[in-house]
Each structure stands twice: as structure tokens, then as C-alpha cells.
Design a protein around this motif. Structure first.
Motif, PDB file in Angstrom:
ATOM      1  N   ALA A  18       7.930  12.279  -9.116  1.00 22.31           N
ATOM      2  CA  ALA A  18       6.546  12.639  -8.818  1.00 22.31           C
ATOM      3  C   ALA A  18       5.727  11.412  -8.420  1.00 22.31           C
ATOM      4  O   ALA A  18       4.913  11.461  -7.485  1.00 22.31           O
ATOM      5  N   LEU A  19       5.925  10.304  -9.121  1.00 18.21           N
ATOM      6  CA  LEU A  19       5.175   9.084  -8.815  1.00 18.21           C
ATOM      7  C   LEU A  19       5.536   8.554  -7.433  1.00 18.21           C
ATOM      8  O   LEU A  19       4.660   8.107  -6.680  1.00 18.21           O
ATOM      9  N   ARG A  20       6.816   8.593  -7.094  1.00 16.69           N
ATOM     10  CA  ARG A  20       7.209   8.121  -5.759  1.00 16.69           C
ATOM     11  C   ARG A  20       6.708   9.066  -4.675  1.00 16.69           C
ATOM     12  O   ARG A  20       6.301   8.632  -3.590  1.00 16.69           O
ATOM     13  N   SER A  21       6.719  10.364  -4.970  1.00 15.40           N
ATOM     14  CA  SER A  21       6.279  11.357  -3.983  1.00 15.40           C
ATOM     15  C   SER A  21       4.812  11.187  -3.621  1.00 15.40           C
ATOM     16  O   SER A  21       4.421  11.358  -2.464  1.00 15.40           O
ATOM     17  N   VAL A  22       4.006  10.813  -4.606  1.00 18.62           N
ATOM     18  CA  VAL A  22       2.572  10.657  -4.346  1.00 18.62           C
ATOM     19  C   VAL A  22       2.258   9.318  -3.693  1.00 18.62           C
ATOM     20  O   VAL A  22       1.116   9.075  -3.257  1.00 18.62           O
ATOM     21  N   GLY A  23       3.244   8.409  -3.617  1.00 23.14           N
ATOM     22  CA  GLY A  23       3.038   7.122  -2.950  1.00 23.14           C
ATOM     23  C   GLY A  23       2.495   6.032  -3.850  1.00 23.14           C
ATOM     24  O   GLY A  23       1.813   5.111  -3.382  1.00 23.14           O
ATOM     25  N   TYR A  24       2.832   6.106  -5.151  1.00 20.28           N
ATOM     26  CA  TYR A  24       2.369   5.089  -6.097  1.00 20.28           C
ATOM     27  C   TYR A  24       3.219   3.836  -5.930  1.00 20.28           C
ATOM     28  O   TYR A  24       4.406   3.828  -6.255  1.00 20.28           O
ATOM     29  N   SER A  25       2.618   2.763  -5.433  1.00 22.03           N
ATOM     30  CA  SER A  25       3.362   1.549  -5.082  1.00 22.03           C
ATOM     31  C   SER A  25       2.437   0.341  -5.127  1.00 22.03           C
ATOM     32  O   SER A  25       1.208   0.482  -5.237  1.00 22.03           O
ATOM     33  N   GLU A  26       3.041  -0.853  -5.025  1.00 21.41           N
ATOM     34  CA  GLU A  26       2.235  -2.075  -4.954  1.00 21.41           C
ATOM     35  C   GLU A  26       1.310  -2.040  -3.740  1.00 21.41           C
ATOM     36  O   GLU A  26       0.153  -2.449  -3.822  1.00 21.41           O
ATOM     37  N   ASP A  27       1.824  -1.570  -2.609  1.00 21.21           N
ATOM     38  CA  ASP A  27       1.002  -1.508  -1.396  1.00 21.21           C
ATOM     39  C   ASP A  27      -0.211  -0.609  -1.613  1.00 21.21           C
ATOM     40  O   ASP A  27      -1.322  -0.937  -1.186  1.00 21.21           O
ATOM     41  N   ALA A  28       0.003   0.523  -2.265  1.00 22.01           N
ATOM     42  CA  ALA A  28      -1.113   1.436  -2.528  1.00 22.01           C
ATOM     43  C   ALA A  28      -2.146   0.785  -3.437  1.00 22.01           C
ATOM     44  O   ALA A  28      -3.365   0.907  -3.205  1.00 22.01           O
ATOM     45  N   LEU A  29      -1.678   0.074  -4.476  1.00 17.03           N
ATOM     46  CA  LEU A  29      -2.611  -0.592  -5.381  1.00 17.03           C
ATOM     47  C   LEU A  29      -3.417  -1.672  -4.660  1.00 17.03           C
ATOM     48  O   LEU A  29      -4.631  -1.785  -4.855  1.00 17.03           O
ATOM     49  N   ASN A  30      -2.734  -2.476  -3.852  1.00 16.30           N
ATOM     50  CA  ASN A  30      -3.438  -3.533  -3.119  1.00 16.30           C
ATOM     51  C   ASN A  30      -4.433  -2.947  -2.129  1.00 16.30           C
ATOM     52  O   ASN A  30      -5.511  -3.496  -1.902  1.00 16.30           O
ATOM     53  N   ARG A  31      -4.067  -1.824  -1.530  1.00 16.65           N
ATOM     54  CA  ARG A  31      -4.965  -1.178  -0.564  1.00 16.65           C
ATOM     55  C   ARG A  31      -6.210  -0.608  -1.265  1.00 16.65           C
ATOM     56  O   ARG A  31      -7.325  -0.715  -0.754  1.00 16.65           O
ATOM     57  N   LEU A  32      -6.027  -0.027  -2.444  1.00 18.26           N
ATOM     58  CA  LEU A  32      -7.127   0.627  -3.141  1.00 18.26           C
ATOM     59  C   LEU A  32      -7.977  -0.330  -3.971  1.00 18.26           C
ATOM     60  O   LEU A  32      -9.204  -0.161  -4.067  1.00 18.26           O
ATOM     61  N   LEU A  33      -7.344  -1.336  -4.592  1.00 19.78           N
ATOM     62  CA  LEU A  33      -8.059  -2.208  -5.523  1.00 19.78           C
ATOM     63  C   LEU A  33      -8.125  -3.664  -5.086  1.00 19.78           C
ATOM     64  O   LEU A  33      -8.762  -4.477  -5.740  1.00 19.78           O
ATOM     65  N   GLY A  34      -7.450  -4.015  -3.990  1.00 18.55           N
ATOM     66  CA  GLY A  34      -7.479  -5.395  -3.524  1.00 18.55           C
ATOM     67  C   GLY A  34      -6.267  -6.172  -4.013  1.00 18.55           C
ATOM     68  O   GLY A  34      -5.545  -5.750  -4.917  1.00 18.55           O
ATOM     69  N   GLU A  35      -6.043  -7.335  -3.410  1.00 15.67           N
ATOM     70  CA  GLU A  35      -4.845  -8.122  -3.705  1.00 15.67           C
ATOM     71  C   GLU A  35      -4.850  -8.731  -5.106  1.00 15.67           C
ATOM     72  O   GLU A  35      -3.801  -9.196  -5.572  1.00 15.67           O
ATOM     73  N   ASP A  36      -6.016  -8.756  -5.768  1.00 18.84           N
ATOM     74  CA  ASP A  36      -6.078  -9.305  -7.120  1.00 18.84           C
ATOM     75  C   ASP A  36      -5.949  -8.230  -8.196  1.00 18.84           C
ATOM     76  O   ASP A  36      -6.234  -8.480  -9.370  1.00 18.84           O
ATOM     77  N   ALA A  37      -5.504  -7.050  -7.804  1.00 18.56           N
ATOM     78  CA  ALA A  37      -5.472  -5.928  -8.747  1.00 18.56           C
ATOM     79  C   ALA A  37      -4.659  -6.247  -9.994  1.00 18.56           C
ATOM     80  O   ALA A  37      -5.079  -5.944 -11.120  1.00 18.56           O
ATOM     81  N   TYR A  38      -3.518  -6.903  -9.829  1.00 18.44           N
ATOM     82  CA  TYR A  38      -2.629  -7.138 -10.958  1.00 18.44           C
ATOM     83  C   TYR A  38      -3.159  -8.207 -11.917  1.00 18.44           C
ATOM     84  O   TYR A  38      -2.663  -8.317 -13.032  1.00 18.44           O
ATOM     85  N   SER A  39      -4.117  -8.993 -11.488  1.00 22.10           N
ATOM     86  CA  SER A  39      -4.658 -10.037 -12.361  1.00 22.10           C
ATOM     87  C   SER A  39      -5.830  -9.539 -13.202  1.00 22.10           C
ATOM     88  O   SER A  39      -6.363 -10.277 -14.029  1.00 22.10           O
TER      89      SER A  39
END
Length: 491
Positions: A18-39
Motif C-alpha cells: 500500500a505504501l509503495r502504491s501510493v508513492g511514499y518515497s524519499e523523492d515524494a518527501l523532498n518534493r512535499l517538505l523540502g530537501e531538509d525534511a529528514y533533518s
């Protein structure tokens, strides 16, 4: 003790799909929250939530990255009914009218990694299972990735290094003394569709007595401390004994041709000779070794760093630092080092040990560099005297930066200094004159090193004495660059 996760393999498989189907990925996080999301940390979550649109993937980001509740209807819209049911079955969330997450699930490259949520610092339970921490990233970056039959991850925690090894190993064994860590590892294996990971409970290498492996990774609780507060940090062993045991046991369990990447710490009574203990450990394994200190500090700084979670309570912070300082004073310790030990077992060729300081903040994926480096140590040992390297064909094996510092002097511009820096991997640097840089830049493996030096000398119009000096320098520079995997010898 926490009662989740529940390692329900079928439910975890459904959730991963389900998570892969919805497109949950590093690219999605960076696109939605910016490149500093993980920090970011938990305090950033309310602001980050405001950046998110009303989409299924944003709902998953709210739920599992920011660890914020969402409505059940939104969760079903994002994950489907089976995905939401999987959350109940695994215990990863409390499901009612709202879905309240108990964990974080982070996309790490191609891996989905479930672990306990944001750290509550001093309030974390003893069996807290951390996510992809800075030390996890260091170990990931310093792990060779050849195709192997058997891999071992010791002190697996959330299982991230077992998951990464499972992509290039036929079978992976993961050990941990913490049963919740193994539950997460089992769950994460199913979450990622991996069926080649076996979990065994026990301390360090105890569960694999008598077995050997082609790849060993270990991010054990190596912090030297007087406490036994957290399973992921405090080993309960005296001094740096846990690190000594890890290095010794890794050597004993390493198969011929195998690699081990270990994060450890070591003590010294003299800060001017900080590495004597770890050098002795590696020497005793019978393996070639590469020791990579990433940081060193006196006992006060060490104590302050590892008790920074108490900084908001001056009294508690002071008491903890005092306890740690007194512990190190009783041991007679003046310096504490942390870093990696890399081992390679090879019966042919002379064993060697290198020691290089590495900046963990500047570290890139270095697995290929490490393999090349260890492989280069064999022909280098077989060459005997340094001059025989002149007959070898050598080529550049990774991106390099050639740096020169120039200064005006009267009517001329002169070279003050220069260096060759690795532009990837561990990013070490080697001093080299402009003439030596010219030689290194011309190495493509088609000619012997001697021929390339002579051709460079002709092109630059060097005298016989200058050519002899260049040859000596290039031999030194080439030897170091081969030893650290930046160059390779062609057969």
C-alpha cells in the motif's frame, strides 16, 4: 516494555504494498517538505504539516513521517481498507475514528523502515528502537556491497543493515538482545518483500557461534558509559570491552574473502597516542584492517555529548556529566575515540593495517572504494620494493579533484601547494604538486606508470634531476591513492 510491533508477516506485506502504491518515497518527501525534511524533529511537525496538500501520499507523510493522527477515512483513501487493517494487525497504529501512529516509517533509498517514533530523549524506554540514525548512515556508507552468500548484522536494531544486505546476499542473519528490535526487523523484512532474513535473539555474536559469513555489519551499543539506560546505546560492558569483543568476534566469524564493517569506540590514556588499543585489536584478528576514526574527544566533551538530552535540566545534566567524568577518571582515560573498523580476510598476500581520519559529515557511499582499496593491498604487497610499481599499469578508479594554490611572486606566479582530493566516497586528500597531478590525470591503464611519468616530463620540459624528483613523488602519491582505492592496478 512496549507491546508493539507485532511481526505479522502477511499484514506487513500488505502495508508495504500500500505504501509503495501510493508513492511514499524519499523523492515524494523532498518534493512535499523540502530537501531538509529528514533533518527535522517533532517540533517541526506542525509547520511541516501546513505545507502538505490534501492528497493520499500527503496523508501517509502526515501519518508515518510527521507521526500525526489522520482520520480513518483519509487513511483508507490513502492505503486502502487492507492497508488500514494491517496497521491494527501489526500494532503500528491505534485505529478508531482516527488513525493514531505509534511508529515512524521512513523511506531510506529503496527501503521502507519502521521504528519507534520521534525520540523523547530521556523519556525513551530502555528497549527503544531507533530509526536510520547518523551512525546508521555512516555504517551504510562504509559497507562494501559485493554479491555474497551469507551476511550477518549484529545488534540489528530496526534491521536497516540487514535489509540493505538482503539486496545483495542470498541469506542474512540478524541478531539482537532486544526482542522488540527483532520484531521490527521481521516486520521490516515483510514490509519490503524480503524473505531471506533470519532473526536470532542473543548478545552480539552468541547466536551464530561456530558460523562464518562473507559480510558482517555491526552498529552495536559501543558508547563507553557508566550507565545501562538504553539497549541501543549502553552495552553494560566495562570500558570499551564491547568494541574489543566485536572486533575480535568479527575476525573469528569472517569467511575467506569476506568483509566486515563495524562501528566501535576505543579509549586512550594519552591523547597523543589515541589509537594503540584499536590497532592491537585489529592486529589480533589476522585480517587486513582499515581503521577510520570519525571523532575524538576528552571525557568531558564525550560526557556532554551523550547527555545532551538533559541539557534542559541543568541539575540532571550536571549530575550525569559528573558521574561520567568520575567513571573515566577511575579508568585513567584521557581520550575517547569513535569510528569504524573495516576488516578483510584474505589468506594470500601480506596483511596490512591503515588508519585514516574520516569526516562523517562529508562521507558518501564508499563501498566500491573500500573493495578496491583492499584489493589493491595485495598487488602492492607483492611488488616488494616501491620502484617496481613503475612497471605497473595504473588507472583512475573514481572521481578526483585536482587543487592548486597559486601566489604571485614578483613578475611570476608560483605554485604554493596542491593536493588531490577524492570527490566521492571517503573524500580523503593527498598532497601533490602540479607536476604529480599531471601524471595522475594521465593514468588510464594503457601505459606503465614509468612511461606516463616520462611522457609528462617531456611535455613539461623537465631536466633529468627534475624528472627523478617527479618519479619519486609520483611513486609516493600513487601508492597512497592505490591504498585508499582511488586508483587501481590493471592486470
Amino acid at each position: 516494555m512496549s507491546q508493539f510491533p507485532v511481526p505479522d508477516q502477511a499484514a506487513a506485506t500488505d502495508l508495504g504494498a500500500a505504501l509503495r502504491s501510493v508513492g511514499y518515497s524519499e523523492d515524494a518527501l523532498n518534493r512535499l517538505l523540502g530537501e531538509d525534511a529528514y533533518s527535522g524533529d517533532q517540533d517541526d511537525a506542525p509547520v511541516d504539516e501546513r505545507r502538505l496538500p490534501d492528497t493520499p501520499v500527503a496523508t501517509v507523510v502526515r501519518l508515518f513521517f510527521l507521526q500525526l493522527p489522520v482520520s480513518r477515512s483519509d487513511a483508507v483513501r490513502a492505503l486502502g481498507e487492507r492497508g488500514v487493517q494491517a496497521l491494527t494487525a501489526t500494532g503500528l497504529a491505534a485505529v478508531g475514528e482516527e488513525v493514531d501512529p505509534r511508529v515512524r516509517i521512513l523511506p531510506i533509498g529503496n527501503v521502507l523502515l519502521a521504528s519507534d517514533g520521534y525520540s523523547r530523549d530521556g523519556d525513551d524506554p530502555p528497549d527503544y528502537v531507533a530509526t536510520y540514525t547518523p551512525t546508521a548512515r555512516v555504517l551504510d556508507s562504509l559497507t562494501p556491497r559485493p554479491k555474497v552468500e551469507r551476511a550477518l548484522d549484529v545488534g540489528t536494531g530496526s534491521g536497516v543493515h540487514a535489509l540493505l544486505a538482503a539486496r545483495h546476499a542470498r541469506h542474512v542473519t540478524a541478531t539482537d538482545v532486544n526482542p522488540r528490535a527483532l520484531a521490527y526487523t521481521q516486520l521490516n523484512a515483510a514490509l519490503n518483500g524480503l524473505a531471506n532474513i533470519e532473526c536470532r535473539q542473543g548478545s552480539l555474536f552468541d547466536p551464530v557461534d561456530g558460523e562464518t559469513f562473507d559480510l558482517i555489519t555491526c552498529n552495536a551499543p559501543y558508547v563507553v558509559s557508566p550507565e545501562r539506560r538504553w539497549a541501543y546505546r549502553d552495552s553494560g560492558f566495562h570500558e570499551d570491552e564491547v568494541s574489543a569483543r566485536v572486533v575480535k568476534a568479527a575476525g573469528e566469524h569472517l569467511a575467506e574473502g569476506g568483509f566486515a564493517s563495524l562501528l566501535v569506540s576505543w579509549l586512550a590514556e594519552d591523547e597523543d597516542s589515541p589509537d594503540e588499543r584499536v590497532l592491537a585489536w585489529v592486529e589480533a584478528t589476522g585480517c587486513s584492517g582499515w581503521i577510520l576514526p570519525t571523532q575524538g574527544s576528552d571525557p568531558l566533551d564525550h560526557a556532554a555529548e551523550w547527555n545532551s538530552h538533559l541539557a534542559g535540566d541543568p541539575q540532571a545534566f550536571g549530575e550525569a556529566v559528573d558521574e561520567w567524568e568520575h567513571y573515566f577518571e577511575r579508568l585513567g582515560v584521557r581520550w575517547v575515540s569513535e569510528g569504524a573498523v573495516l576488516l578483510h580476510r584474505r589468506s594470500n598476500g601480506r596483511r596490512a593495517i591503515r588508519l585514516d581520519q574520516v569526516d562523517e559529515e562529508d562521507l558518501d557511499e564508499a563501498g566500491d572504494q573500500i573493495q578496491r582499496a583492499f584489493e589493491s593491498w595485495i598487488p602492492l604487497s607483492e611488488l616488494g620494493r616501491p620502484g617496481r610499481l613503475l612497471d605497473a599499469r595504473v588507472s583512475v578508479a573514481m572521481p578526483l579533484l585536482l587543487e592548486r594554490e597559486l601566489e604571485p611572486q614578483g613578475t611570476r606566479v608560483i605554485d604554493v601547494e596542491g593536493r588531490i582530493e577524492l570527490a566521492a566516497g571517503m573524500k580523503q586528500a593527498v598532497d601533490a604538486t602540479a607536476e604529480a597531478q599531471e601524471v595522475i590525470a594521465s593514468l588510464d591503464g594503457s601505459l606503465s606508470l614509468r612511461a606516463v611519468i616520462e611522457a609528462t616530463g617531456d611535455r613539461l620540459g623537465l631536466s633529468d634531476d627534475e624528472l627523478s624528483q617527479l618519479e619519486s613523488e609520483v611513486l609516493d602519491v600513487t601508492h597512497v591513492l592505490l591504498e585508499i582505492g582511488a586508483l587501481e592496478v590493471k592486470a
